[in-house]
Design a protein around this motif. Structure first.
Motif, PDB file in Angstrom:
ATOM      1  N   SER A  55       1.226  -1.464  -0.160  1.00 25.22           N
ATOM      2  CA  SER A  55       0.074  -0.346  -0.109  1.00 25.22           C
ATOM      3  C   SER A  55       0.776   1.162  -0.013  1.00 25.22           C
ATOM      4  CB  SER A  55      -0.981   0.117   1.196  1.00 25.22           C
ATOM      5  OG  SER A  55      -1.586  -1.142   1.362  1.00 25.22           O
ATOM      6  N   ASN A  56       1.746   1.166   0.604  1.00 30.67           N
ATOM      7  CA  ASN A  56       2.743   1.813   0.073  1.00 30.67           C
ATOM      8  C   ASN A  56       4.118   2.617  -0.803  1.00 30.67           C
ATOM      9  OD1 ASN A  56       2.265   3.824   3.606  1.00 30.67           O
ATOM     10  ND2 ASN A  56       3.521   2.405   3.556  1.00 30.67           N
ATOM     11  N   LEU A  57       3.460   1.455  -2.374  1.00 34.73           N
ATOM     12  CA  LEU A  57       4.223   2.027  -3.433  1.00 34.73           C
ATOM     13  C   LEU A  57       3.567   2.790  -4.291  1.00 34.73           C
ATOM     14  CD1 LEU A  57       4.586  -1.986  -4.459  1.00 34.73           C
ATOM     15  CD2 LEU A  57       6.563  -0.187  -3.766  1.00 34.73           C
ATOM     16  N   GLN A  58       4.919   4.232  -4.456  1.00 28.65           N
ATOM     17  CA  GLN A  58       3.936   5.346  -4.583  1.00 28.65           C
ATOM     18  C   GLN A  58       2.689   4.839  -5.531  1.00 28.65           C
ATOM     19  OE1 GLN A  58       5.418   8.217  -3.671  1.00 28.65           O
ATOM     20  NE2 GLN A  58       3.311   8.584  -4.915  1.00 28.65           N
ATOM     21  N   GLN A  59       2.914   4.016  -6.858  1.00 37.81           N
ATOM     22  CA  GLN A  59       2.089   3.128  -8.023  1.00 37.81           C
ATOM     23  C   GLN A  59       0.347   3.366  -6.797  1.00 37.81           C
ATOM     24  OE1 GLN A  59       4.787   2.521  -7.377  1.00 37.81           O
ATOM     25  NE2 GLN A  59       5.606   2.158  -9.979  1.00 37.81           N
ATOM     26  N   PHE A  60       0.725   2.584  -5.704  1.00 36.28           N
ATOM     27  CA  PHE A  60      -0.103   2.397  -5.409  1.00 36.28           C
ATOM     28  C   PHE A  60      -1.326   3.312  -4.475  1.00 36.28           C
ATOM     29  CE2 PHE A  60      -3.186   0.110  -1.898  1.00 36.28           C
ATOM     30  CZ  PHE A  60      -3.655  -1.148  -2.639  1.00 36.28           C
ATOM     31  N   LYS A  61      -0.305   4.507  -4.110  1.00 34.25           N
ATOM     32  CA  LYS A  61      -0.614   5.562  -2.954  1.00 34.25           C
ATOM     33  C   LYS A  61      -1.467   6.791  -3.428  1.00 34.25           C
ATOM     34  CE  LYS A  61       2.812   7.099  -0.852  1.00 34.25           C
ATOM     35  NZ  LYS A  61       4.018   7.578   0.041  1.00 34.25           N
ATOM     36  N   ASP A  62      -0.432   6.859  -5.640  1.00 32.45           N
ATOM     37  CA  ASP A  62      -1.218   7.968  -6.734  1.00 32.45           C
ATOM     38  C   ASP A  62      -3.036   7.340  -6.452  1.00 32.45           C
ATOM     39  OD1 ASP A  62       1.456   8.407  -6.612  1.00 32.45           O
ATOM     40  OD2 ASP A  62       2.110   7.964  -8.051  1.00 32.45           O
ATOM     41  N   HIS A  63      -2.796   5.947  -6.615  1.00 33.82           N
ATOM     42  CA  HIS A  63      -4.671   5.321  -7.340  1.00 33.82           C
ATOM     43  C   HIS A  63      -5.106   5.449  -5.921  1.00 33.82           C
ATOM     44  CE1 HIS A  63      -7.235   3.840  -9.843  1.00 33.82           C
ATOM     45  NE2 HIS A  63      -7.220   3.439  -9.245  1.00 33.82           N
ATOM     46  N   PHE A  64      -4.998   5.188  -4.463  1.00 32.06           N
ATOM     47  CA  PHE A  64      -5.814   5.155  -3.471  1.00 32.06           C
ATOM     48  C   PHE A  64      -5.535   6.268  -2.393  1.00 32.06           C
ATOM     49  CE2 PHE A  64      -5.778   0.651  -5.313  1.00 32.06           C
ATOM     50  CZ  PHE A  64      -6.782   0.515  -6.259  1.00 32.06           C
ATOM     51  N   GLY A  65      -4.223   7.001  -2.621  1.00 29.27           N
ATOM     52  CA  GLY A  65      -4.222   7.237  -1.365  1.00 29.27           C
ATOM     53  C   GLY A  65      -3.515   7.352  -0.684  1.00 29.27           C
ATOM     54  N   LYS A  66      -3.188   7.990   0.893  1.00 26.73           N
ATOM     55  CA  LYS A  66      -2.368   7.683   1.462  1.00 26.73           C
ATOM     56  C   LYS A  66      -3.022   6.178   2.742  1.00 26.73           C
ATOM     57  CE  LYS A  66      -0.899   9.638   6.684  1.00 26.73           C
ATOM     58  NZ  LYS A  66      -1.313  10.619   7.388  1.00 26.73           N
ATOM     59  N   LEU A  67      -1.977   5.185   2.752  1.00 27.68           N
ATOM     60  CA  LEU A  67      -2.838   4.143   3.398  1.00 27.68           C
ATOM     61  C   LEU A  67      -2.957   4.796   5.124  1.00 27.68           C
ATOM     62  CD1 LEU A  67      -2.786   0.610   4.712  1.00 27.68           C
ATOM     63  CD2 LEU A  67      -0.339   1.224   4.956  1.00 27.68           C
ATOM     64  N   TRP A  68      -4.298   4.249   6.058  1.00 25.80           N
ATOM     65  CA  TRP A  68      -4.653   4.673   7.569  1.00 25.80           C
ATOM     66  C   TRP A  68      -4.808   2.935   7.469  1.00 25.80           C
ATOM     67  CZ3 TRP A  68      -9.315   4.645   8.234  1.00 25.80           C
ATOM     68  CH2 TRP A  68     -10.625   4.805   7.484  1.00 25.80           C
ATOM     69  N   LEU A  69      -5.004   2.920   8.911  1.00 25.34           N
ATOM     70  CA  LEU A  69      -5.439   1.551   9.477  1.00 25.34           C
ATOM     71  C   LEU A  69      -6.283   1.820  10.548  1.00 25.34           C
ATOM     72  CD1 LEU A  69      -2.001  -0.388   9.268  1.00 25.34           C
ATOM     73  CD2 LEU A  69      -3.269  -0.837   7.446  1.00 25.34           C
ATOM     74  N   CYS A  70      -7.479   0.464  10.612  1.00 25.50           N
ATOM     75  CA  CYS A  70      -8.408   0.421  11.975  1.00 25.50           C
ATOM     76  C   CYS A  70      -7.233   0.134  13.386  1.00 25.50           C
ATOM     77  CB  CYS A  70      -9.194  -0.735  11.590  1.00 25.50           C
ATOM     78  SG  CYS A  70     -10.022  -1.426  12.843  1.00 25.50           S
ATOM     79  N   GLN A  71      -8.403   1.617  13.513  1.00 27.05           N
ATOM     80  CA  GLN A  71      -7.601   1.694  15.475  1.00 27.05           C
ATOM     81  C   GLN A  71      -7.978   1.105  15.887  1.00 27.05           C
ATOM     82  OE1 GLN A  71      -5.141   3.913  15.400  1.00 27.05           O
ATOM     83  NE2 GLN A  71      -4.493   3.324  14.093  1.00 27.05           N
ATOM     84  N   LYS A  72      -9.881   1.117  15.800  1.00 27.42           N
ATOM     85  CA  LYS A  72     -10.877   0.212  16.826  1.00 27.42           C
ATOM     86  C   LYS A  72     -12.112  -0.895  15.959  1.00 27.42           C
ATOM     87  CE  LYS A  72     -14.283   0.772  19.965  1.00 27.42           C
ATOM     88  NZ  LYS A  72     -15.473   1.421  20.358  1.00 27.42           N
TER      89      LYS A  72
END
Length: 100
Positions: A55-72
């Motif tokens: 998810s942190n690959l630049q091509q992935f981030k360019d398409h899907f945006g910044k990665l964020w993970l569930c906190q709860k």
């Protein structure tokens, strides 16, 4: 199974990213955002590492945006029985007063 596979492999098809990695990462975006909180992710360390790296690959981030993970973990509230969740229930429209 996938977590065990990723223990010895960087990506699903070996050491380079493939369409299999992209497909699975897309499918897992919402589970990682809504369900897999820190407690759940600890049980899947290799899958979590792989998901974060993919998810942190630049091509992935360019398409899907910044990665964020569930906190709860998201747990829907059900009213009971076969009824729909509270958020999905629609209110009945109020009858309009008749003008004289």
């Amino acid at each position: 199974m996938v977590d065990a596979w990723l223990k010895d492999n960087k990506f699903l098809a070996g050491n380079s990213i493939s369409i299999a990695d992209v497909s699975l990462a897309v499918l897992l975006r919402y589970p990682f955002r809504l369900i897999f909180d820190e407690k759940n992710r600890k049980g899947l360390p290799n899958l979590t590492r792989w998901f974060e790296e993919t998810s942190n690959l630049q091509q992935f981030k360019d398409h899907f945006g910044k990665l964020w993970l569930c906190q709860k973990e998201f747990v829907p509230e059900f009213v009971g029985g076969n009824e729909a969740p509270k958020a999905a229930k629609q209110e009945k429209p109020k009858a309009e007063k008749k003008k004289k």
